[in-house]
Design a protein around this motif. Structure first.
Motif, PDB file in Angstrom:
ATOM      1  N   LEU A  20       2.295  59.938  36.521  1.00 16.00           N
ATOM      2  CA  LEU A  20       3.328  59.894  37.556  1.00 16.00           C
ATOM      3  C   LEU A  20       4.676  59.472  36.982  1.00 16.00           C
ATOM      4  CD1 LEU A  20       1.308  58.324  40.519  1.00 16.00           C
ATOM      5  CD2 LEU A  20       1.672  60.738  39.965  1.00 16.00           C
ATOM      6  N   GLU A  21       4.648  58.570  36.012  1.00 15.58           N
ATOM      7  CA  GLU A  21       5.902  58.169  35.350  1.00 15.58           C
ATOM      8  C   GLU A  21       6.475  59.346  34.573  1.00 15.58           C
ATOM      9  OE1 GLU A  21       9.059  55.716  34.450  1.00 15.58           O
ATOM     10  OE2 GLU A  21       7.340  55.192  35.724  1.00 15.58           O
ATOM     11  N   GLY A  22       5.604  60.104  33.913  1.00 11.77           N
ATOM     12  CA  GLY A  22       6.059  61.274  33.171  1.00 11.77           C
ATOM     13  C   GLY A  22       6.663  62.329  34.081  1.00 11.77           C
ATOM     14  N   ILE A  23       6.025  62.569  35.229  1.00 15.09           N
ATOM     15  CA  ILE A  23       6.553  63.542  36.189  1.00 15.09           C
ATOM     16  C   ILE A  23       7.932  63.111  36.671  1.00 15.09           C
ATOM     17  CG2 ILE A  23       6.241  64.420  38.540  1.00 15.09           C
ATOM     18  CD1 ILE A  23       3.214  64.461  37.976  1.00 15.09           C
ATOM     19  N   SER A  57      -5.387  64.733  29.730  1.00 16.67           N
ATOM     20  CA  SER A  57      -5.310  66.151  29.367  1.00 16.67           C
ATOM     21  C   SER A  57      -4.400  66.902  30.334  1.00 16.67           C
ATOM     22  CB  SER A  57      -6.701  66.776  29.374  1.00 16.67           C
ATOM     23  OG  SER A  57      -7.531  66.180  28.405  1.00 16.67           O
ATOM     24  N   LEU A  58      -4.503  66.568  31.615  1.00 17.16           N
ATOM     25  CA  LEU A  58      -3.625  67.200  32.605  1.00 17.16           C
ATOM     26  C   LEU A  58      -2.173  66.808  32.353  1.00 17.16           C
ATOM     27  CD1 LEU A  58      -3.410  68.905  35.227  1.00 17.16           C
ATOM     28  CD2 LEU A  58      -3.566  66.740  36.491  1.00 17.16           C
ATOM     29  N   GLN A  59      -1.957  65.551  31.998  1.00 18.08           N
ATOM     30  CA  GLN A  59      -0.589  65.100  31.720  1.00 18.08           C
ATOM     31  C   GLN A  59       0.027  65.892  30.569  1.00 18.08           C
ATOM     32  OE1 GLN A  59      -0.243  61.055  30.392  1.00 18.08           O
ATOM     33  NE2 GLN A  59       1.990  61.078  30.377  1.00 18.08           N
ATOM     34  N   GLU A  60      -0.729  66.093  29.510  1.00 19.29           N
ATOM     35  CA  GLU A  60      -0.213  66.850  28.360  1.00 19.29           C
ATOM     36  C   GLU A  60       0.183  68.257  28.788  1.00 19.29           C
ATOM     37  OE1 GLU A  60       0.078  69.431  25.022  1.00 19.29           O
ATOM     38  OE2 GLU A  60      -1.497  69.562  26.555  1.00 19.29           O
ATOM     39  N   ARG A  61      -0.622  68.829  29.675  1.00 16.59           N
ATOM     40  CA  ARG A  61      -0.363  70.192  30.112  1.00 16.59           C
ATOM     41  C   ARG A  61       0.889  70.276  30.976  1.00 16.59           C
ATOM     42  NH1 ARG A  61      -5.629  73.331  31.996  1.00 16.59           N
ATOM     43  NH2 ARG A  61      -6.166  72.426  29.962  1.00 16.59           N
ATOM     44  N   VAL A  62       1.020  69.395  31.961  1.00 13.46           N
ATOM     45  CA  VAL A  62       2.152  69.502  32.883  1.00 13.46           C
ATOM     46  C   VAL A  62       3.468  69.066  32.243  1.00 13.46           C
ATOM     47  CG1 VAL A  62       0.656  69.201  34.897  1.00 13.46           C
ATOM     48  CG2 VAL A  62       1.829  67.221  33.931  1.00 13.46           C
ATOM     49  N   PHE A  66       5.804  74.202  32.602  1.00 16.82           N
ATOM     50  CA  PHE A  66       6.412  74.059  33.916  1.00 16.82           C
ATOM     51  C   PHE A  66       5.553  74.691  35.002  1.00 16.82           C
ATOM     52  CE2 PHE A  66       9.344  75.483  37.319  1.00 16.82           C
ATOM     53  CZ  PHE A  66       9.831  74.238  37.697  1.00 16.82           C
ATOM     54  N   GLU A  67       4.912  75.801  34.716  1.00 12.59           N
ATOM     55  CA  GLU A  67       4.060  76.433  35.720  1.00 12.59           C
ATOM     56  C   GLU A  67       2.861  75.553  36.065  1.00 12.59           C
ATOM     57  OE1 GLU A  67       3.032  80.373  34.569  1.00 12.59           O
ATOM     58  OE2 GLU A  67       5.092  81.134  34.751  1.00 12.59           O
ATOM     59  N   ALA A  68       2.323  74.856  35.065  1.00 10.41           N
ATOM     60  CA  ALA A  68       1.229  73.909  35.330  1.00 10.41           C
ATOM     61  C   ALA A  68       1.725  72.771  36.213  1.00 10.41           C
ATOM     62  CB  ALA A  68       0.666  73.374  34.024  1.00 10.41           C
ATOM     63  N   PHE A  69       2.946  72.319  35.956  1.00 10.72           N
ATOM     64  CA  PHE A  69       3.528  71.285  36.814  1.00 10.72           C
ATOM     65  C   PHE A  69       3.688  71.781  38.243  1.00 10.72           C
ATOM     66  CE2 PHE A  69       7.555  69.936  38.810  1.00 10.72           C
ATOM     67  CZ  PHE A  69       7.152  68.670  39.208  1.00 10.72           C
ATOM     68  N   GLN A  70       4.149  73.025  38.411  1.00 17.18           N
ATOM     69  CA  GLN A  70       4.329  73.570  39.759  1.00 17.18           C
ATOM     70  C   GLN A  70       2.999  73.624  40.507  1.00 17.18           C
ATOM     71  OE1 GLN A  70       6.875  74.384  41.590  1.00 17.18           O
ATOM     72  NE2 GLN A  70       8.544  74.156  40.146  1.00 17.18           N
ATOM     73  N   ARG A  71       1.935  73.956  39.796  1.00 15.68           N
ATOM     74  CA  ARG A  71       0.621  73.994  40.444  1.00 15.68           C
ATOM     75  C   ARG A  71       0.204  72.597  40.895  1.00 15.68           C
ATOM     76  NH1 ARG A  71      -0.285  77.709  36.123  1.00 15.68           N
ATOM     77  NH2 ARG A  71      -1.402  76.145  34.884  1.00 15.68           N
TER      78      ARG A  71
END
Length: 279
Positions: A20-23, A57-62, A66-71
């Protein structure tokens, strides 16, 4: 619960806090003070769909896609809305709020967390039927730009027309619901005049400030996803944004009780969570 399970639970909390901090730092969306149970459930939903191993693993991806973040964003801000949702609340608006607004030279209404715009359009229809639309401006805001884009398009799902018609009638509709839309080749589109007095714009309740003074603020079933600290912050924002004797309308599961704002409003209709600013 074993020590290993406790350690795993604490590690997961750290991972989610870092995500959440990364986002927030990477994309500017602040979910750090959302309800932990709700945010955790939505994150794990996305982990399973992405085939990721864990939160890290999800954090590394998003962070890198950017598309992973949008999802993930679409999971975190799931839109739950419909036209004339809770029809009895709109009946209460007709009876308890609109007579006072009728006395104003100009009416400003803020739909905070408007999602795809169904409730803002419902308000537009209500004001139209009461002869107030032409002197009103509805500001409909959300953090989800994809939802705002859909709201601007004025399209509504054809499979929801039966429900929306039923809601409209139960809300005291004075005409037929079909007066407000056109249907062509399976596409249902609300008539242009309903959006003429609506401004759809991105606004983040967590990080953005007040941008006007409003006679009515409607924010229904949005703060149920916030923790107490964030809920109090947003209530302060709404209070600062309301004109004297302005109206705050919350969702059925929300309340002003046990908040610092409780004594700053009078309850106009407790069943439908309609409050009036007292001072």
């Amino acid at each position: 619960m074993s020590n290993n399970e406790l350690m795993d639970g604490e590690l997961e909390k750290i991972e989610i806090a870092l995500l959440l901090e990364g986002i927030y730092r990477r994309y500017g969306y602040d979910f750090r003070n959302y309800s932990y149970a709700s945010i955790r459930r939505r994150i794990w939903h996305r982990i399973h769909l992405e085939g990721a191993a864990n939160v890290s693993s999800l954090q590394e991806r998003v962070m890198h896609d950017f598309e992973a973040f949008q999802r993930l964003l679409n999971d975190l801000v799931i839109p739950v809305t419909e036209m004339f949702r809770d029809p009895e609340m709109y009946l209460a608006l007709r009876r308890d709020v609109l007579p006072a607004l009728r006395m104003l030279p100009y009416i400003r209404i803020w739909h905070a967390g408007c999602s795809t715009g169904e409730e803002a359009y419902s308000m537009s229809i209500l004001l139209h039927e009461e002869g107030l639309l032409e002197k009103s401006r509805i500001y409909a805001t959300d953090i989800n730009e994809a939802a705002l884009k859909r709201a601007n398009e004025r399209t509504i799902p054809i499979d929801r027309m039966k429900l929306y018609t039923k809601n409209y009638q139960a809300a005291g509709g004075q005409h037929t619901f079909s007066d407000y839309y056109v249907s062509d080749h399976g596409i249902v589109m609300l008539k242009p005049f309903l959006s003429r007095n609506i401004v759809f714009a991105r606004h983040n309740l967590v990080t953005d400030r007040s941008f006007n003074e409003f006679h009515v603020i409607m924010c229904r079933n949005v703060m149920i996803y916030f923790n107490n600290e964030l809920r109090e912050q947003v209530h302060q924002l709404f209070y600062d944004s309301l004109s004297p004797k302005g109206y705050l309308i919350l969702g059925g599961k929300e309340s002003l009780s046990f908040t610092p704002m409780a004594d700053r409003y009078e309850t106009l209709n407790d069943q439908h969570r309609i409050f009036r600013k007292a001072r």
